[in-house]
Motif scaffolding. Structure first.
Motif, short mmCIF file in Angstrom:
data_model
loop_
_atom_site.label_atom_id
_atom_site.label_comp_id
_atom_site.label_asym_id
_atom_site.label_seq_id
_atom_site.Cartn_x
_atom_site.Cartn_y
_atom_site.Cartn_z
N PHE A 42 18.33 -9.05 -5.17
CA PHE A 42 18.20 -9.54 -6.54
C PHE A 42 17.02 -8.88 -7.26
CE2 PHE A 42 20.83 -12.98 -4.87
CZ PHE A 42 21.74 -13.11 -5.92
N ILE A 43 15.94 -8.72 -6.53
CA ILE A 43 14.74 -8.17 -7.16
C ILE A 43 14.92 -6.69 -7.52
CG2 ILE A 43 12.35 -7.50 -6.74
CD1 ILE A 43 11.98 -10.05 -5.22
N PHE A 44 15.34 -5.89 -6.54
CA PHE A 44 15.32 -4.45 -6.76
C PHE A 44 16.52 -3.98 -7.56
CE2 PHE A 44 12.78 -5.00 -2.83
CZ PHE A 44 11.57 -4.79 -3.45
N TYR A 45 17.68 -4.60 -7.34
CA TYR A 45 18.85 -4.19 -8.11
C TYR A 45 18.80 -4.77 -9.52
CZ TYR A 45 20.78 -1.58 -4.31
OH TYR A 45 20.98 -0.63 -3.36
N GLY A 46 17.99 -5.82 -9.71
CA GLY A 46 17.74 -6.30 -11.07
C GLY A 46 16.61 -5.52 -11.71
N ARG A 47 16.02 -4.59 -10.96
CA ARG A 47 14.87 -3.81 -11.42
C ARG A 47 13.74 -4.70 -11.90
NH1 ARG A 47 15.71 1.64 -11.57
NH2 ARG A 47 17.86 2.25 -11.32
N VAL A 48 13.52 -5.77 -11.18
CA VAL A 48 12.36 -6.62 -11.44
C VAL A 48 11.16 -5.89 -10.87
CG1 VAL A 48 11.29 -8.83 -10.92
CG2 VAL A 48 13.75 -8.70 -11.26
N SER A 49 10.08 -5.78 -11.67
CA SER A 49 8.94 -5.04 -11.13
C SER A 49 7.62 -5.66 -11.56
CB SER A 49 9.01 -3.58 -11.56
OG SER A 49 8.97 -3.53 -12.96
N ASP A 50 6.55 -5.05 -11.04
CA ASP A 50 5.18 -5.43 -11.41
C ASP A 50 4.91 -6.92 -11.34
OD1 ASP A 50 4.75 -2.79 -11.86
OD2 ASP A 50 4.96 -2.90 -14.02
N VAL A 51 4.46 -7.43 -12.50
CA VAL A 51 4.05 -8.82 -12.59
C VAL A 51 5.20 -9.75 -12.21
CG1 VAL A 51 3.09 -10.54 -14.12
CG2 VAL A 51 2.57 -8.16 -14.49
N TYR A 52 6.39 -9.42 -12.69
CA TYR A 52 7.54 -10.27 -12.43
C TYR A 52 7.80 -10.38 -10.93
CZ TYR A 52 8.63 -10.15 -17.41
OH TYR A 52 8.58 -10.29 -18.76
N LEU A 53 7.75 -9.22 -10.26
CA LEU A 53 8.00 -9.21 -8.83
C LEU A 53 6.94 -10.01 -8.08
CD1 LEU A 53 9.23 -6.24 -6.82
CD2 LEU A 53 7.35 -7.56 -5.93
N ALA A 54 5.70 -9.79 -8.46
CA ALA A 54 4.60 -10.49 -7.80
C ALA A 54 4.79 -12.00 -7.92
CB ALA A 54 3.25 -10.07 -8.43
N GLY A 99 0.81 -1.22 0.00
CA GLY A 99 0.00 0.00 0.00
C GLY A 99 0.84 1.27 0.00
N PHE A 100 1.97 1.26 0.70
CA PHE A 100 2.78 2.46 0.77
C PHE A 100 4.04 2.37 -0.07
CE2 PHE A 100 -0.11 2.80 4.22
CZ PHE A 100 -0.39 4.16 4.30
N GLY A 101 4.67 1.18 -0.08
CA GLY A 101 5.88 1.03 -0.88
C GLY A 101 5.58 0.74 -2.33
N GLY A 102 4.31 0.38 -2.63
CA GLY A 102 3.96 0.06 -4.01
C GLY A 102 4.61 -1.21 -4.51
N ILE A 103 5.11 -2.04 -3.58
CA ILE A 103 5.77 -3.27 -3.99
C ILE A 103 4.76 -4.40 -3.93
CG2 ILE A 103 7.59 -4.93 -3.42
CD1 ILE A 103 8.99 -2.48 -2.02
N LEU A 104 4.45 -4.96 -5.08
CA LEU A 104 3.41 -5.97 -5.16
C LEU A 104 3.97 -7.32 -4.75
CD1 LEU A 104 0.54 -6.51 -5.99
CD2 LEU A 104 1.29 -6.75 -8.33
N CYS A 105 4.06 -7.52 -3.43
CA CYS A 105 4.66 -8.75 -2.92
C CYS A 105 3.56 -9.79 -2.69
CB CYS A 105 5.42 -8.45 -1.63
SG CYS A 105 6.22 -9.90 -0.96
N PHE A 106 3.43 -10.71 -3.62
CA PHE A 106 2.40 -11.74 -3.48
C PHE A 106 2.82 -12.81 -2.47
CE2 PHE A 106 -0.33 -11.59 -7.62
CZ PHE A 106 -0.79 -10.36 -7.23
N GLY A 107 4.10 -12.87 -2.17
CA GLY A 107 4.57 -13.93 -1.29
C GLY A 107 5.02 -13.42 0.06
N GLN A 108 4.29 -12.45 0.62
CA GLN A 108 4.64 -11.92 1.94
C GLN A 108 4.65 -13.04 2.97
OE1 GLN A 108 5.73 -8.98 2.22
NE2 GLN A 108 5.68 -8.43 4.38
#
Lengths: 289, 240, 354
Positions: free
Chosen positions: C105-117, C54-63
């Motif tokens: 790996f995720i953020f420094y690889g700039r993995v985002s959106d669908v890929y991150l989820a 909600g605040f970081g905008g990081i779509l973490c499906f695997g919290q």
């Protein structure tokens, strides 16, 4: 020598298995940029179709090769019309809606058929022996089917009008709709085809894995990783990612056992995405299908 | 030109997309306190050139130097961290945040809390955004959003400012006001402004660099360029 | 001024929470109190996802990966060292460390959106199948058998520094509630700090944040790790509440419900997902006991309905409604004043005219 051959076949089967469970997902992702989180449930429905049909006296081959893709394909079209099309352009909402769909399908199937296969449907053991194939013989069959399926998708994309339009849509959705192609119809057909391929895979795998309402969870982690690692190009992505991840998984599993095989698969995928955030075909083979 | 005065320089800078040479072996230099305009017809390569300067694109070849530091291929935040203020062509604002919050985020990057707050208030007054101080920027009119973005650039008190089409889509009045602002920023900072609008450029420019087909065609005052046959050819040729 | 109003809201909610903490054991049945500790653990998980998504905008499906790791880390450590205080710290540390590695790996690889989820969800699912395979006697860490799909026992909480004095279920409830309230206040504070505001700004527009010289990878990694640490803490109370931790913490449906709480409660609020956790848990629990409707069926329907019809979630929609009504009231009173003034002016001009 026998060991090498048998190991090679095992790894090959692992690769084919990954490609088989991922292809339907890759078709939908490549064309619509949508990851269908109900993918595992589509596989599960394919399995149920086969089991129910054979229990009602349908020939197992007809059930696997005709009924499973047909039934799940129709379900796919219905889902696209009722749910997905309201969410075009809202990628994250589409993900969430398909996740809701995944839970809904699990719930529905559980309510109708019960939480386990044994109680309501005849045991899947019968299914495995029908066709009188030994399990390894069936695995060989699956490798062949996977290759044929990849060829069929290639031919569809390369040779048919639908494929041409689909490739255009893959490259640039706005452009094709400007050219008068109904993207909405293309999306419906794509989703249906992706679902049909998934249903076929689910049906083919049902004799090996058995079926449960929650069986989808067994497949999806691997299918997701394969598709994400592969990137947008449907065939090249699925093939290269399956080969890489299936190969790593197979070798590590052979050396240390299946538990670490899966970890190796995941770690490979994460390192791969650090290097190629848009998947293999986002960096290499960019012009491929 | 005196070498000590050069604050930004490109050497042999090239950016190719497939077979397209969007920017081709550009040597460019900018001295301190200059207000330089980059002009050129669509596709001349000025926006691509701009993006190579700001780190949004990694050039295919060549170097970008800021105060003799090689920043080629650095991340945008590293270039920003040198004290460079950047406004992109597409308005980039924090839509869901208020005008005040937008500008505060910029000021707070460089200053402690209390100073950041004063600076925010000052910037809002300077840009005459007081009325929309607490409005989410997403709800503002286009021109105001552009000013909020300018406000973010100003609030960071940069010494080098790179603006890509700051007057795009503005009414005449707004354009005049923006030109004033840019001249005001120029009192404390060196500027590069990429623009289409010739009238706007006449309002602000001293020296103008004309881009054509990925390279620099000429560099002179606006009057000289307007009078030049080649320059007119470039513009007319593309308009026809 | 707005700041102080926001903060007053946080205080009011915290006080309500404290009142609930004090009175719940008086009113509720003993069994409900035991279950509540477990639900509080889930609420902390929801809070962590509310922060990260909600605040970081990081779509973490695997919290739930961090939640489950926290639970396992607690159970294993507490079994080995025989006390819960160190084990709680261990749970938070393990979850945070794992998030740091994954996040790099995720953020420094700039993995985002669908890929991150999908990547984060897959991580949780792989942990699920991994932990399920640990049923043999060879899978043990120190004295703790991991136990495959039966899971491993989670020792109860004890007084800090005194492993012999085990807390009663009511006391565990108090501790869990206070942890939840503190975590909530912490998150409210965090999103108002410079760090938190930059995270929100990044959610709104990554490019702009980068151009303002913020290293967005670092900020995203930061909030991701903080969220994971919170989720790990949630895992502790969850497993203490159930006295066990099983691979189900990593399951697909567990990951789904966490997402559903945030969707229903509303992205961009912190209290919404917490309340949604309690409400939906109550709903599914009562459905489960009636066995009329399958819980998955209900949750799936809820998720689809919310995505299609209430995409903002309950709490933000209520706030929007209240805002609209307030604006209408303001507009109406302004109009009334204007009309009044006009009639008065009208009378005056009429008077002048005479």
């Amino acid at each position: 020598m026998d060991l090498v051959v048998s190991l090679a076949l095992q790894i090959l089967y692992g690769i084919a298995n990954l490609a088989l469970i991922s292809l339907g997902l890759a078709i939908i992702f490549g064309m619509m940029r949508v990851i269908n989180l109900a993918h595992g449930e589509f596989l599960m429905l394919g399995g149920y179709t086969v089991v129910i049909a054979t229990n009602n006296g349908v020939n197992i081959w007809i059930a696997m090769l005709v009924l499973a893709p047909l039934v799940v394909g129709v379900i796919g079209v219905v889902v696209e019309r009722l749910l997905i099309r309201w969410l075009y352009g809202r990628m994250i909402d589409t993900l969430l809606a398909t996740w809701g769909l995944s839970l809904l399908i699990i719930g529905l199937v559980t309510s109708i058929f019960g939480a386990s296969t044994a109680t309501t449907i005849s045991p899947p053991l019968g299914v495995i022996t029908i066709g009188s194939y030994t399990s390894s013989g069936y695995e060989m069959f699956l490798i062949v089917v996977t290759v044929l399926l990849l060829v069929a998708v290639y031919a569809t994309l390369k040779l048919t009008t639908l494929g041409l339009v689909a490739r255009g849509t893959m490259q640039n959705a706005e452009m094709s709709s400007a050219l008068g192609v109904s993207t909405s119809r293309i999306y419906m057909i794509t989703f249906g085809l992706g679902a049909a391929v998934t249903g076929l895979a689910g049906g083919l795998l049902a004799p090996i894995t058995g079926i449960l309402p929650t069986i989808g969870a067994v497949y999806i982690a691997k299918a997701f990783i394969t598709v994400i690692s592969g990137g947008m190009a449907i065939l090249a992505g699925t093939a290269t990612a399956s080969a890489l991840l299936g190969g790593v998984n197979g070798i590590v599993a052979f050396l240390t056992g299946p538990t670490l095989g899966e970890v190796a698969l995941l770690v490979t995928a994460i390192i791969l995405l650090r290097l190629m955030p848009r998947g293999i075909t986002g960096t290499l083979f960019r012009k491929s299908l | 030109m005196n070498r000590a005065e050069i604050v930004l320089e490109t050497r042999n800078l090239s950016m190719h997309f497939g077979g397209v040479r969007a920017v081709d072996r550009v040597d460019f230099s900018l001295s301190e306190n200059e207000l330089r305009c980059l002009i050129g017809p669509n596709g001349a390569g000025k926006s691509t050139f701009f993006k190579c300067l700001t780190g949004q694109l990694r050039p295919t070849a060549g170097d970008v130097l800021i105060r003799d530091v090689d920043v080629t291929g650095r991340e945008p935040h590293e270039i920003g961290a040198l004290g460079v203020g950047i406004k992109t062509q597409v308005p980039n604002v924090f839509e869901g945040l208020t005008t005040e919050e937008n500008i505060w985020i910029s000021a707070r990057r460089w200053h402690r809390s209390s100073r950041a707050r004063t600076l925010t208030t000052e910037t809002i007054e300077r840009l005459q955004l007081g009325d929309v101080r607490s409005e989410p920027v997403g709800r503002l009119a286009h021109g105001q959003r552009q000013w909020v973005e300018l406000g973010m650039v100003v609030a960071a008190e940069p010494w080098l400012v790179l603006l890509d089409e700051p007057a795009a889509g503005m009414t005449h009045e707004e354009t005049v006001r923006t030109a004033e602002l840019i001249r005001e920023i120029n009192r404390t900072a060196t500027l590069i402004v990429v623009e289409h609008d010739m009238q706007f450029i006449r309002m602000i420019s001293r020296r103008v660099t004309l881009f054509h087909e990925g390279g620099i065609l000429m560099e002179d005052t606006m009057e000289a360029i307007s009078a030049d046959a080649r320059a007119r050819q470039v513009y007319l040729g593309h308009r026809a | 001024m707005r700041l102080s109003r926001d903060f007053r809201g946080t205080l009011v909610i915290a006080v309500c929470g404290l009142a609930f903490t004090l009175f719940a054991p008086e009113v509720l049945e003993f069994f409900t109190i035991i279950t509540l500790s477990q639900v509080i653990g889930l609420a902390i998980l929801a809070l962590s996802l509310a922060l990260v998504w909600g605040f970081g905008g990081i779509l973490c499906f695997g919290q739930t990966a961090f939640f489950g790791l926290g639970a396992y880390a607690y159970a294993v450590t507490a079994t080995n060292i025989g006390g819960s205080t160190g084990a709680i710290l261990m749970a938070i540390l393990v979850a945070a460390a794992f998030a740091a590695i994954l996040g790099y790996f995720i953020f420094y690889g700039r993995v985002s959106d669908v890929y991150l989820a999908i990547i984060t969800l897959t991580v949780a699912l792989i942990l699920y199948s991994l932990t399920r395979r640990t049923s043999g006697p060879e899978y043990k860490i120190g004295n703790a058998l991991l136990g495959g799909f039966n899971g491993t026992a989670a020792p109860p909480l004890n007084l800090p520094g005194d492993a012999g004095t085990v807390l009663f279920p009511e006391d565990t409830f108090y501790v869990a509630m206070i942890a939840l309230i503190l975590a909530y206040v912490f998150c409210c504070w965090l999103v108002r700090t410079h760090f938190g505001r930059v995270c929100i700004a990044i959610r709104e527009n990554e490019t702009r944040a980068e151009l303002l010289a913020y290293d967005i990878r670092l900020y995203k990694l930061g909030i991701f790790i903080i969220g994971a640490a919170l989720a790990g803490l949630g895992g502790v109370f969850f497993c203490v509440g159930v006295s066990r931790v099983t691979p189900d913490v990593f399951s697909l449906s567990q990951a789904a419900v966490a997402i559903i709480w945030v969707i229903v409660g509303g992205r961009g609020t912190l209290i919404g997902p917490i309340l949604a956790t309690f409400a939906l848990h109550y709903l599914t629990a009562s459905l489960g006991s009636q066995a009329l409707l399958n819980a998955n069926l209900v949750l799936g329907t809820v998720l689809i309905v919310f995505v299609l019809l209430v995409p903002k979630g309950v709490v933000p929609s209520i706030i929007d409604l209240a805002d609209i009504r307030r604006q209408r009231r303001v507009a109406r009173s302004r109009e009334r004043r204007l009309r009044l003034r006009r009639t008065r002016n009208g009378n005056e001009t009429a008077g002048v005219g005479k």
